[in-house]
Design a protein around this motif. Sequence first.
Motif, PDB file in Angstrom:
ATOM      1  N   GLU A 158     -11.465  -6.046  -5.605  1.00 51.32           N
ATOM      2  CA  GLU A 158     -12.676  -6.042  -4.785  1.00 51.32           C
ATOM      3  C   GLU A 158     -12.405  -5.802  -3.302  1.00 51.32           C
ATOM      4  OE1 GLU A 158     -16.174  -6.363  -5.195  1.00 51.32           O
ATOM      5  OE2 GLU A 158     -15.447  -5.582  -7.091  1.00 51.32           O
ATOM      6  N   VAL A 159     -11.247  -6.218  -2.804  1.00 52.62           N
ATOM      7  CA  VAL A 159     -10.949  -6.101  -1.377  1.00 52.62           C
ATOM      8  C   VAL A 159      -9.806  -5.113  -1.126  1.00 52.62           C
ATOM      9  CG1 VAL A 159     -10.265  -7.344   0.717  1.00 52.62           C
ATOM     10  CG2 VAL A 159     -11.748  -8.447  -0.956  1.00 52.62           C
ATOM     11  N   MET A 160      -8.739  -5.234  -1.904  1.00 51.17           N
ATOM     12  CA  MET A 160      -7.570  -4.380  -1.675  1.00 51.17           C
ATOM     13  C   MET A 160      -7.710  -3.009  -2.329  1.00 51.17           C
ATOM     14  SD  MET A 160      -4.597  -7.222  -2.320  1.00 51.17           S
ATOM     15  CE  MET A 160      -4.558  -8.744  -1.364  1.00 51.17           C
ATOM     16  N   GLY A 161      -8.480  -2.939  -3.400  1.00 49.60           N
ATOM     17  CA  GLY A 161      -8.624  -1.669  -4.103  1.00 49.60           C
ATOM     18  C   GLY A 161      -7.371  -1.263  -4.856  1.00 49.60           C
ATOM     19  N   ILE A 162      -6.538  -2.215  -5.212  1.00 48.84           N
ATOM     20  CA  ILE A 162      -5.304  -1.924  -5.939  1.00 48.84           C
ATOM     21  C   ILE A 162      -5.583  -2.045  -7.435  1.00 48.84           C
ATOM     22  CG2 ILE A 162      -2.964  -2.774  -6.420  1.00 48.84           C
ATOM     23  CD1 ILE A 162      -2.767  -3.582  -3.488  1.00 48.84           C
ATOM     24  N   PRO A 163      -5.207  -1.055  -8.227  1.00 47.63           N
ATOM     25  CA  PRO A 163      -5.476  -1.109  -9.674  1.00 47.63           C
ATOM     26  C   PRO A 163      -4.847  -2.344 -10.321  1.00 47.63           C
ATOM     27  CG  PRO A 163      -4.756   1.089  -9.005  1.00 47.63           C
ATOM     28  CD  PRO A 163      -4.557   0.201  -7.828  1.00 47.63           C
ATOM     29  N   LEU A 164      -5.507  -2.831 -11.360  1.00 44.70           N
ATOM     30  CA  LEU A 164      -5.051  -4.051 -12.024  1.00 44.70           C
ATOM     31  C   LEU A 164      -3.649  -3.916 -12.599  1.00 44.70           C
ATOM     32  CD1 LEU A 164      -8.327  -5.163 -13.874  1.00 44.70           C
ATOM     33  CD2 LEU A 164      -7.269  -6.223 -11.875  1.00 44.70           C
ATOM     34  N   TYR A 165      -3.246  -2.680 -12.967  1.00 43.11           N
ATOM     35  CA  TYR A 165      -1.909  -2.540 -13.554  1.00 43.11           C
ATOM     36  C   TYR A 165      -0.801  -2.734 -12.525  1.00 43.11           C
ATOM     37  CZ  TYR A 165      -2.676   2.355 -12.032  1.00 43.11           C
ATOM     38  OH  TYR A 165      -2.969   3.490 -11.300  1.00 43.11           O
ATOM     39  N   HIS A 166      -1.159  -2.869 -11.225  1.00 48.54           N
ATOM     40  CA  HIS A 166      -0.182  -3.206 -10.184  1.00 48.54           C
ATOM     41  C   HIS A 166      -0.225  -4.690  -9.817  1.00 48.54           C
ATOM     42  CE1 HIS A 166       1.417   0.729  -9.313  1.00 48.54           C
ATOM     43  NE2 HIS A 166       0.214   1.239  -9.098  1.00 48.54           N
ATOM     44  N   MET A 167      -0.974  -5.477 -10.589  1.00 47.48           N
ATOM     45  CA  MET A 167      -1.132  -6.890 -10.242  1.00 47.48           C
ATOM     46  C   MET A 167       0.219  -7.607 -10.137  1.00 47.48           C
ATOM     47  SD  MET A 167      -3.226  -9.977 -12.114  1.00 47.48           S
ATOM     48  CE  MET A 167      -4.864  -9.405 -11.692  1.00 47.48           C
ATOM     49  N   PHE A 225       0.835  -1.206   0.000  1.00 49.10           N
ATOM     50  CA  PHE A 225       0.000   0.000   0.000  1.00 49.10           C
ATOM     51  C   PHE A 225       0.871   1.258   0.000  1.00 49.10           C
ATOM     52  CE2 PHE A 225      -3.697  -2.420   2.117  1.00 49.10           C
ATOM     53  CZ  PHE A 225      -4.360  -2.556   0.907  1.00 49.10           C
ATOM     54  N   TYR A 226       1.978   1.208   0.739  1.00 53.59           N
ATOM     55  CA  TYR A 226       2.888   2.361   0.765  1.00 53.59           C
ATOM     56  C   TYR A 226       3.389   2.656  -0.644  1.00 53.59           C
ATOM     57  CZ  TYR A 226       6.969   5.235   1.817  1.00 53.59           C
ATOM     58  OH  TYR A 226       7.902   6.256   1.842  1.00 53.59           O
ATOM     59  N   GLN A 227       3.815   1.622  -1.344  1.00 51.99           N
ATOM     60  CA  GLN A 227       4.357   1.790  -2.694  1.00 51.99           C
ATOM     61  C   GLN A 227       3.300   2.327  -3.654  1.00 51.99           C
ATOM     62  OE1 GLN A 227       7.510   1.042  -3.461  1.00 51.99           O
ATOM     63  NE2 GLN A 227       7.641   0.598  -5.645  1.00 51.99           N
ATOM     64  N   VAL A 228       2.080   1.816  -3.530  1.00 50.46           N
ATOM     65  CA  VAL A 228       1.030   2.143  -4.496  1.00 50.46           C
ATOM     66  C   VAL A 228       0.362   3.484  -4.180  1.00 50.46           C
ATOM     67  CG1 VAL A 228      -1.209   1.397  -5.419  1.00 50.46           C
ATOM     68  CG2 VAL A 228       0.610  -0.274  -5.052  1.00 50.46           C
ATOM     69  N   PHE A 229       0.105   3.768  -2.886  1.00 48.54           N
ATOM     70  CA  PHE A 229      -0.732   4.922  -2.540  1.00 48.54           C
ATOM     71  C   PHE A 229      -0.040   6.037  -1.739  1.00 48.54           C
ATOM     72  CE2 PHE A 229      -3.976   1.388  -2.628  1.00 48.54           C
ATOM     73  CZ  PHE A 229      -4.585   1.778  -3.809  1.00 48.54           C
TER      74      PHE A 229
END
Length: 473
Positions: A178-187, A142-146
């Motif tokens: 659905e749960v983490m809310g992380i965009p698919l491009y970070h999969m 989450f730190y890296q993404v948001f």
Amino acid sequence: MNILFAASEAVPYAASGGLADVIGSLPAAINSKGHDCRVVMPLYKSIRPELRTQLSFLTNITVDVSWRKQYCGIFTAVWNDVTYYFVDNEYYFGRDGLYGFYDDCERFVFFSRAVLEMLRYIDFTPDIIHGNDWQTALIPVFYQVFYKYQQGYQKIKHIFTIHNIQYQGSYGREVLNEVMGIPLYHMGILEYDGTINMMKGAFETADKITTVSPSYAWEILDPWYSHGLDRILVNKQYKLSGILNGIDTTLYNPAEDALIAKQYSAAKPAGKKVCKQALLEELALQEGDEPVIGIVTRFVSHKGVDLVRYVFEELVKTGYKFAILGSGEKIYEDFFSEMQYRYPDSVSVTLGFHPELARKIYAGADMFLMPSQSEPCGLAQMVAMRYGTIPIVRETGGLRDSVTDDGNGDGNGFTFKTYNAHDMLGACQRAKAAYDDQKRWKALMKRAMTCDYSWGVSADAYIALYKELSNEN
């Protein structure tokens, strides 16, 4: 330095295993070295009422769990000179038990996001966030993404410690959005073998990865130990290291332990005989000079119980008595119960876990058997040595790092290498031969009791790692 430990359990508030002991002791040891180390954990329903009354409410916030906004209360308390923060949400944590629920993924997604979100509202800015096991693995993700480029967050570094690689937080791909809310491009950060693997995400995004012993750090590069994660870890070796856990030497101190029959120390070891006599009486074992092997464990195969089962009667015939405490798979419970029925003068089995009896076994047994198939660190062998009870262990993980064989007369226990019942039997026979030479045995006991496995040693190693990361800022 400011360090924030994030964990799903900690003594004395909530505990299901060794992780709680680590989090209950290591931050205090780091603080004693002049740093500010704090802990954040969930506010579980099971926290005892007398501890709950000591909590102070700080604030309440909302935390994003994908498209949902969830209530989050922040409480605080001080224990053992360490500041604890508690993340409150009745829906997620107001349950009986810590883990094993259908929505564990969502519960610890919420917790991981809450840890980062609460930093805006508390009077503490960490230089290092130190996560532990899969329940906190999403914090560096989450730190890296948001959060990485948000004001006040830019310089935070992340360490992730593997206490047991078997539990990884692996779920279907649908949880990403659905749960983490992380965009698919970070999969790519989290995807592994067709699943979303939280621990893999921490390996990708944390600045350092540690395990709880140096040997376990290189063992998990091997498929035999890694539970499938060796491929990613081999690529992340540059940030992987192992630091051996310690034990609470104040809690486990035979010179001051009120639970044992008579206090003793390395300098005055006579009380250990009294403890042995009391243990034999309590367990209704036949009195005598034969050595007593203590076993305090879960009855599962990876603890090596199948090896013990295979040669158990040979061990009894060698001249050993057994004080066994534990529970687990029924096949092993039934086997040990049968052995107690067959050899009532030599074998005592207590099913379940009774902390007071465990302490009496540590103090009253002559040897302590841990033939584990794998053991990330293991604390029981260190506790046993603290009480002058000589460990007999398989050379794996933290057992290898803490126990050296006494073959040359300069070790602190007895070891065997291959996962083989007769190799274990050989180590037990060598221990019996040493026990029969009481002069050698007393010297061995003294060496074991004077080994330093305190948290201070581990704290120094962690502080060196924190300093290495801080210099990179």
